[in-house]
Design an enzyme around this catalytic site. Sequence first.
Site, short mmCIF file in Angstrom:
data_model
loop_
_atom_site.label_atom_id
_atom_site.label_comp_id
_atom_site.label_asym_id
_atom_site.label_seq_id
_atom_site.Cartn_x
_atom_site.Cartn_y
_atom_site.Cartn_z
N PRO A 123 50.83 47.40 61.21
CA PRO A 123 51.50 48.61 61.63
C PRO A 123 52.85 48.30 62.26
O PRO A 123 52.96 47.38 63.07
CB PRO A 123 50.56 49.20 62.70
CG PRO A 123 49.32 48.39 62.64
CD PRO A 123 49.71 47.08 62.07
N GLU A 124 53.83 49.06 61.86
CA GLU A 124 55.14 48.96 62.46
C GLU A 124 55.33 50.21 63.31
O GLU A 124 54.40 51.01 63.45
CB GLU A 124 56.21 48.85 61.36
CG GLU A 124 55.92 47.68 60.41
CD GLU A 124 56.96 47.51 59.31
OE1 GLU A 124 58.13 47.90 59.52
OE2 GLU A 124 56.61 46.98 58.25
N HIS A 164 33.98 43.72 62.06
CA HIS A 164 35.15 43.27 62.84
C HIS A 164 35.54 44.24 63.95
O HIS A 164 36.71 44.40 64.25
CB HIS A 164 36.37 43.03 61.95
CG HIS A 164 36.13 42.11 60.81
ND1 HIS A 164 35.72 40.79 60.98
CD2 HIS A 164 36.19 42.30 59.47
CE1 HIS A 164 35.58 40.23 59.79
NE2 HIS A 164 35.85 41.12 58.86
N ARG A 224 41.58 40.28 60.77
CA ARG A 224 42.20 38.96 60.95
C ARG A 224 42.20 38.50 62.41
O ARG A 224 42.53 37.37 62.70
CB ARG A 224 43.62 38.97 60.39
CG ARG A 224 43.61 38.94 58.86
CD ARG A 224 44.99 39.03 58.29
NE ARG A 224 45.69 37.76 58.34
CZ ARG A 224 46.92 37.58 57.85
NH1 ARG A 224 47.55 38.59 57.30
NH2 ARG A 224 47.48 36.41 57.90
#
Length: 276
Positions: free
Chosen positions: A2-3, A92, A111
């Site tokens: 996400p930016e 996760h 990740r």
Amino acid sequence: MPELPEVETVKGVVNPQITGRTILSVTVNHPQVIAAPEMEEFCRKLNGQQITGMQRRGKFLTILTENCRVTLHLRMTGSLLVTPVDYKMAKHTHVIMRLDNGMEIRFIDSRRFGRFWLLDADEEDTITGIRKLGPEPFDDVLTARYLQEKFAGKKKAVKECLLDQSIIAGIGNIYADEILFRAGIHPQSQAGSLSLEELAKLAEVVPQTLSYYIEKNQISPEDYLAGGGWDYRNTPYLRIYGHGGEPCPACGMILEKKVIGGRGSVFCPGCQKRGN
DNA sequence: CCCTGCCTGCTG
DNA sequence: CAGCAGGCAGGG
């Protein structure tokens, strides 16, 4: 992942769902996700805290409580959800904050690059990533002159400078490409060699581009949850990112794909001429 | 300045 | 199966 525009979306969806709620308990399934302090202290300090709001700075989010600030960064694959307590648990899921209305805040990150930090409400910021952030893209100080000063003498690619969070906060790889395309600037142009005119164009399209995508990324809380807090990005509106090898939407030339500053980059060799 | 590590999942 | 992914910190 996400930016700035996506982080703004997360805030827009999550903030109204958690403000005013009290945290009943915190569970951390993977301690290394908590950068500071120790996991036990993190959980203990948040117990019983009432949430007063949420802020975004660059790509960082902060959940404010009466006595604390919880800052987090989603990095590449993190997502933040508000779910009913019995909602199916995603793989996760690393952090769970139980709220007083039968809902939970959940942090999911395959990740596991994302991080949380906890500070006291009045404590000075010690998070290096936040301390070094430059101005927000919508700040009035972002002018051609500002960029000229920041880029002065820099031989590195202008795209690398856009990704430098200390120059402008919040731009990532996708929007760097989209911004340079709109500005008509080649991503590999040496930052220090850009004309004042080019810098003026850049200073103009940075906030334009980001606010355009904030607008396009708007989503209902239901769709946000259904998409796992991830599937809200309006990729149909990306003009060049992910379109390497296809015709340029402006001039029809084939969009080029190339690694610049270690990052996959797309640009139009026709619209984005290299000045140096 | 450049390089590596951090992780898992997806694509070619 | 290797290589790559929207990010950043830390070290040389």
